[in-house]
Design a protein around this motif. Structure first.
Motif, PDB file in Angstrom:
ATOM      1  N   ALA A 183      27.614  14.782  -3.188  1.00 24.23           N
ATOM      2  CA  ALA A 183      26.822  15.953  -3.557  1.00 24.23           C
ATOM      3  C   ALA A 183      25.462  15.879  -2.880  1.00 24.23           C
ATOM      4  CB  ALA A 183      26.636  16.017  -5.072  1.00 24.23           C
ATOM      5  N   VAL A 184      24.827  17.036  -2.750  1.00 26.74           N
ATOM      6  CA  VAL A 184      23.413  17.082  -2.384  1.00 26.74           C
ATOM      7  C   VAL A 184      22.612  16.831  -3.653  1.00 26.74           C
ATOM      8  CG1 VAL A 184      21.533  18.541  -1.534  1.00 26.74           C
ATOM      9  CG2 VAL A 184      23.806  18.699  -0.503  1.00 26.74           C
ATOM     10  N   THR A 185      21.582  16.028  -3.562  1.00 20.83           N
ATOM     11  CA  THR A 185      20.751  15.738  -4.722  1.00 20.83           C
ATOM     12  C   THR A 185      19.295  16.048  -4.424  1.00 20.83           C
ATOM     13  OG1 THR A 185      20.377  13.441  -4.070  1.00 20.83           O
ATOM     14  CG2 THR A 185      22.294  13.881  -5.461  1.00 20.83           C
ATOM     15  N   LEU A 186      18.558  16.404  -5.467  1.00 20.17           N
ATOM     16  CA  LEU A 186      17.111  16.503  -5.390  1.00 20.17           C
ATOM     17  C   LEU A 186      16.533  15.314  -6.140  1.00 20.17           C
ATOM     18  CD1 LEU A 186      16.534  20.328  -6.016  1.00 20.17           C
ATOM     19  CD2 LEU A 186      16.895  19.124  -3.848  1.00 20.17           C
ATOM     20  N   MET A 187      15.536  14.678  -5.547  1.00 16.10           N
ATOM     21  CA  MET A 187      14.989  13.436  -6.083  1.00 16.10           C
ATOM     22  C   MET A 187      13.477  13.494  -6.148  1.00 16.10           C
ATOM     23  SD  MET A 187      17.415  11.013  -3.745  1.00 16.10           S
ATOM     24  CE  MET A 187      17.339  12.171  -2.370  1.00 16.10           C
ATOM     25  N   CYS A 188      12.911  12.791  -7.105  1.00 15.67           N
ATOM     26  CA  CYS A 188      11.458  12.675  -7.211  1.00 15.67           C
ATOM     27  C   CYS A 188      11.100  11.227  -7.488  1.00 15.67           C
ATOM     28  CB  CYS A 188      10.915  13.582  -8.314  1.00 15.67           C
ATOM     29  SG  CYS A 188      11.435  13.099  -9.977  1.00 15.67           S
ATOM     30  N   SER A 189       9.851  10.879  -7.263  1.00 17.45           N
ATOM     31  CA  SER A 189       9.404   9.533  -7.613  1.00 17.45           C
ATOM     32  C   SER A 189       9.238   9.441  -9.125  1.00 17.45           C
ATOM     33  CB  SER A 189       8.084   9.213  -6.922  1.00 17.45           C
ATOM     34  OG  SER A 189       7.017   9.944  -7.512  1.00 17.45           O
ATOM     35  N   ARG A 190       9.428   8.265  -9.666  1.00 22.20           N
ATOM     36  CA  ARG A 190       9.225   8.058 -11.096  1.00 22.20           C
ATOM     37  C   ARG A 190       7.783   8.369 -11.495  1.00 22.20           C
ATOM     38  NH1 ARG A 190      12.833   5.461 -14.314  1.00 22.20           N
ATOM     39  NH2 ARG A 190      14.758   4.750 -13.315  1.00 22.20           N
ATOM     40  N   HIS A 191       6.861   8.000 -10.637  1.00 22.00           N
ATOM     41  CA  HIS A 191       5.449   8.248 -10.943  1.00 22.00           C
ATOM     42  C   HIS A 191       5.175   9.743 -11.074  1.00 22.00           C
ATOM     43  CE1 HIS A 191       1.106   7.719 -10.931  1.00 22.00           C
ATOM     44  NE2 HIS A 191       1.034   8.638  -9.991  1.00 22.00           N
ATOM     45  N   ALA A 218      19.281   3.954  -2.210  1.00 20.86           N
ATOM     46  CA  ALA A 218      17.890   3.886  -2.666  1.00 20.86           C
ATOM     47  C   ALA A 218      17.785   3.154  -3.997  1.00 20.86           C
ATOM     48  CB  ALA A 218      17.309   5.289  -2.788  1.00 20.86           C
ATOM     49  N   LEU A 219      18.670   3.478  -4.937  1.00 20.24           N
ATOM     50  CA  LEU A 219      18.631   2.804  -6.233  1.00 20.24           C
ATOM     51  C   LEU A 219      19.003   1.334  -6.095  1.00 20.24           C
ATOM     52  CD1 LEU A 219      20.254   5.589  -8.449  1.00 20.24           C
ATOM     53  CD2 LEU A 219      17.862   4.818  -8.524  1.00 20.24           C
ATOM     54  N   ALA A 220      19.952   1.025  -5.211  1.00 22.31           N
ATOM     55  CA  ALA A 220      20.319  -0.372  -4.985  1.00 22.31           C
ATOM     56  C   ALA A 220      19.150  -1.154  -4.399  1.00 22.31           C
ATOM     57  CB  ALA A 220      21.529  -0.454  -4.066  1.00 22.31           C
ATOM     58  N   ALA A 221      18.312  -0.464  -3.611  1.00 21.48           N
ATOM     59  CA  ALA A 221      17.127  -1.104  -3.029  1.00 21.48           C
ATOM     60  C   ALA A 221      15.942  -1.091  -3.985  1.00 21.48           C
ATOM     61  CB  ALA A 221      16.749  -0.404  -1.733  1.00 21.48           C
ATOM     62  N   ARG A 222      16.171  -0.577  -5.213  1.00 23.03           N
ATOM     63  CA  ARG A 222      15.152  -0.528  -6.269  1.00 23.03           C
ATOM     64  C   ARG A 222      13.965   0.365  -5.901  1.00 23.03           C
ATOM     65  NH1 ARG A 222      16.933  -6.071  -6.798  1.00 23.03           N
ATOM     66  NH2 ARG A 222      17.931  -6.359  -8.833  1.00 23.03           N
ATOM     67  N   ILE A 223      14.230   1.411  -5.157  1.00 27.15           N
ATOM     68  CA  ILE A 223      13.192   2.415  -4.917  1.00 27.15           C
ATOM     69  C   ILE A 223      12.974   3.178  -6.222  1.00 27.15           C
ATOM     70  CG2 ILE A 223      12.669   4.574  -3.689  1.00 27.15           C
ATOM     71  CD1 ILE A 223      14.085   3.417  -1.267  1.00 27.15           C
ATOM     72  N   PRO A 224      11.735   3.331  -6.678  1.00 24.25           N
ATOM     73  CA  PRO A 224      11.481   3.974  -7.978  1.00 24.25           C
ATOM     74  C   PRO A 224      11.613   5.494  -7.896  1.00 24.25           C
ATOM     75  CG  PRO A 224       9.405   3.340  -6.973  1.00 24.25           C
ATOM     76  CD  PRO A 224      10.492   2.822  -6.061  1.00 24.25           C
ATOM     77  N   MET A 225      12.850   5.953  -7.895  1.00 28.21           N
ATOM     78  CA  MET A 225      13.121   7.380  -7.776  1.00 28.21           C
ATOM     79  C   MET A 225      14.079   7.826  -8.867  1.00 28.21           C
ATOM     80  SD  MET A 225      16.439   7.115  -6.668  1.00 28.21           S
ATOM     81  CE  MET A 225      16.877   8.673  -5.947  1.00 28.21           C
ATOM     82  N   LEU A 226      14.122   9.153  -9.077  1.00 33.20           N
ATOM     83  CA  LEU A 226      14.986   9.754 -10.077  1.00 33.20           C
ATOM     84  C   LEU A 226      15.704  10.954  -9.476  1.00 33.20           C
ATOM     85  CD1 LEU A 226      12.495   9.744 -13.077  1.00 33.20           C
ATOM     86  CD2 LEU A 226      14.566   8.335 -12.917  1.00 33.20           C
ATOM     87  N   ILE A 227      16.974  11.115  -9.802  1.00 31.71           N
ATOM     88  CA  ILE A 227      17.748  12.290  -9.401  1.00 31.71           C
ATOM     89  C   ILE A 227      17.544  13.355 -10.479  1.00 31.71           C
ATOM     90  CG2 ILE A 227      20.035  13.142  -8.788  1.00 31.71           C
ATOM     91  CD1 ILE A 227      20.830  10.079  -8.570  1.00 31.71           C
ATOM     92  N   PHE A 228      17.074  14.553 -10.078  1.00 32.09           N
ATOM     93  CA  PHE A 228      16.852  15.576 -11.102  1.00 32.09           C
ATOM     94  C   PHE A 228      17.695  16.837 -10.907  1.00 32.09           C
ATOM     95  CE2 PHE A 228      13.559  16.506  -7.928  1.00 32.09           C
ATOM     96  CZ  PHE A 228      13.571  17.889  -7.840  1.00 32.09           C
ATOM     97  N   ALA A 229      18.483  16.917  -9.834  1.00 28.96           N
ATOM     98  CA  ALA A 229      19.383  18.052  -9.643  1.00 28.96           C
ATOM     99  C   ALA A 229      20.514  17.636  -8.721  1.00 28.96           C
ATOM    100  CB  ALA A 229      18.647  19.255  -9.074  1.00 28.96           C
ATOM    101  N   CYS A 230      21.663  18.286  -8.883  1.00 29.17           N
ATOM    102  CA  CYS A 230      22.845  18.009  -8.058  1.00 29.17           C
ATOM    103  C   CYS A 230      23.471  19.309  -7.587  1.00 29.17           C
ATOM    104  CB  CYS A 230      23.896  17.218  -8.839  1.00 29.17           C
ATOM    105  SG  CYS A 230      23.600  15.453  -8.909  1.00 29.17           S
TER     106      CYS A 230
END
Length: 317
Positions: A212-220, A93-105
């Protein structure tokens, strides 16, 4: 007079929130997967709904998504705010420049991923996969596990035939003997061991997996609704603590969500009730290491900046 009559009617019917000036709070759109993670737990227990309602918001549950990739596509389109996935999903997702953030692992347990072969197969070592076929999901956890295992055992990647299939199709191909092995993760590990006459050739520790399992959210969402994101984070930590204290019950929640036999609940609970935390420097380093594997293997064209794709949250209580 007309407005006063409408207000009286609304109060009498308990629907004052529907009137102008009384709009319902913001909706948090949580794209859920049929998978054993903290969002699935919070959805089933109602804890996320209650936590968001306490903040004047509502929970919406688009999905279920079959995997993290389509959920992240929905996030990219602005259709969801939060979802779950794996380290590998984050990298693509990050390589595809999707505007997301990882907030938990949540590190994956050794028993929660690995390479499967049939119980009677004449394959006892990773080196014996040479010249054979292995089912993997392209660019996902399965391909990572296989490539990591081959590299760790000094086996040329092109000496093993990768068969690119979805997890569901991989299971069918493995069960019917169309592939020699399957690089998989839970719940597919538990399903295969119980129903496909499978055994683990190598688990996550033997492979050297850093997934790992990650939780992600949009930057917005992170920028515009930080208090709601904090409420989701805190609730996921609380649900995770509950799952670790009650793995069999958590397993029942997860098997129910995934429409799996209840007999798999103990194994799935044991494999997946492991600690969740805010993202640490160690997590960033491990995801970056997987990203290096992805670039070297040609799975992604460039190494994304993992640190820039992380939001550091701490528990508020």
């Amino acid at each position: 007079m007309h407005r006063r009559a409408l207000l009286a009617l609304a109060i009498a019917s308990g629907s004052a929130a529907a009137l102008p000036g009384h709009a319902a709070g913001p909706a948090v759109r949580i794209g859920w997967l049929r998978a054993p993670n903290d969002l699935t737990t919070g959805r089933a227990r109602g804890t996320l709904r209650h936590a968001l309602e306490a903040q004047g918001a509502t929970a919406e549950w688009p999905g279920p998504f079959p995997a993290a990739a389509p959920a992240l596509e929905a996030m990219n389109a602005g259709s969801i705010d939060i979802t779950a996935g794996s380290s590998t999903a984050c990298i693509t997702a990050l390589a595809a420049r999707i505007p997301m953030l990882i907030f938990a692992c949540q590190p994956i347990s050794a028993a929660g991923e690995g390479i499967l072969v049939k119980r009677g197969a004449p394959i006892t070592r990773i080196s014996e996969l040479q010249g054979r076929s292995v089912a993997v999901n392209r660019g996902g956890t399965g391909e990572y596990l296989l490539m990591r295992a081959l590299d760790r055992n000094n086996i040329p990647a092109d000496s093993v035939r990768r068969v690119y299939l979805s997890p569901g199709d991989s299971g069918a191909a493995f069960a019917q003997g169309h592939v020699d092995a399957w690089a998989a993760w839970d719940p597919f590990i538990s399903i295969a061991l119980a129903s496909y006459d499978a055994r683990l050739l190598a688990d996550g520790d033997a492979i050297g997996s850093d997934n790992a399992v990650t939780l992600m959210c949009s930057r917005h969402f992170a920028e515009t609704r930080p208090a709601l994101l904090q409420a989701v984070f805190d609730t996921c930590l609380a649900d995770n603590a509950w799952a670790r204290a009650n793995p069999a019950e958590a397993g029942r929640i997860w098997t129910d969500a995934m429409a799996l036999p209840a007999s798999l609940a103990p194994a799935i609970g044991a494999n997946n009730a492991v600690p969740t935390r805010g993202v640490t420097d160690q997590d960033v380093a491990q995801i970056a290491q997987i990203a290096d594997w992805y670039v070297a293997s040609g799975i992604v064209p460039r190494r994304p900046d993992i640190g820039a794709g992380v939001l550091r949250l701490r528990p508020s209580r």
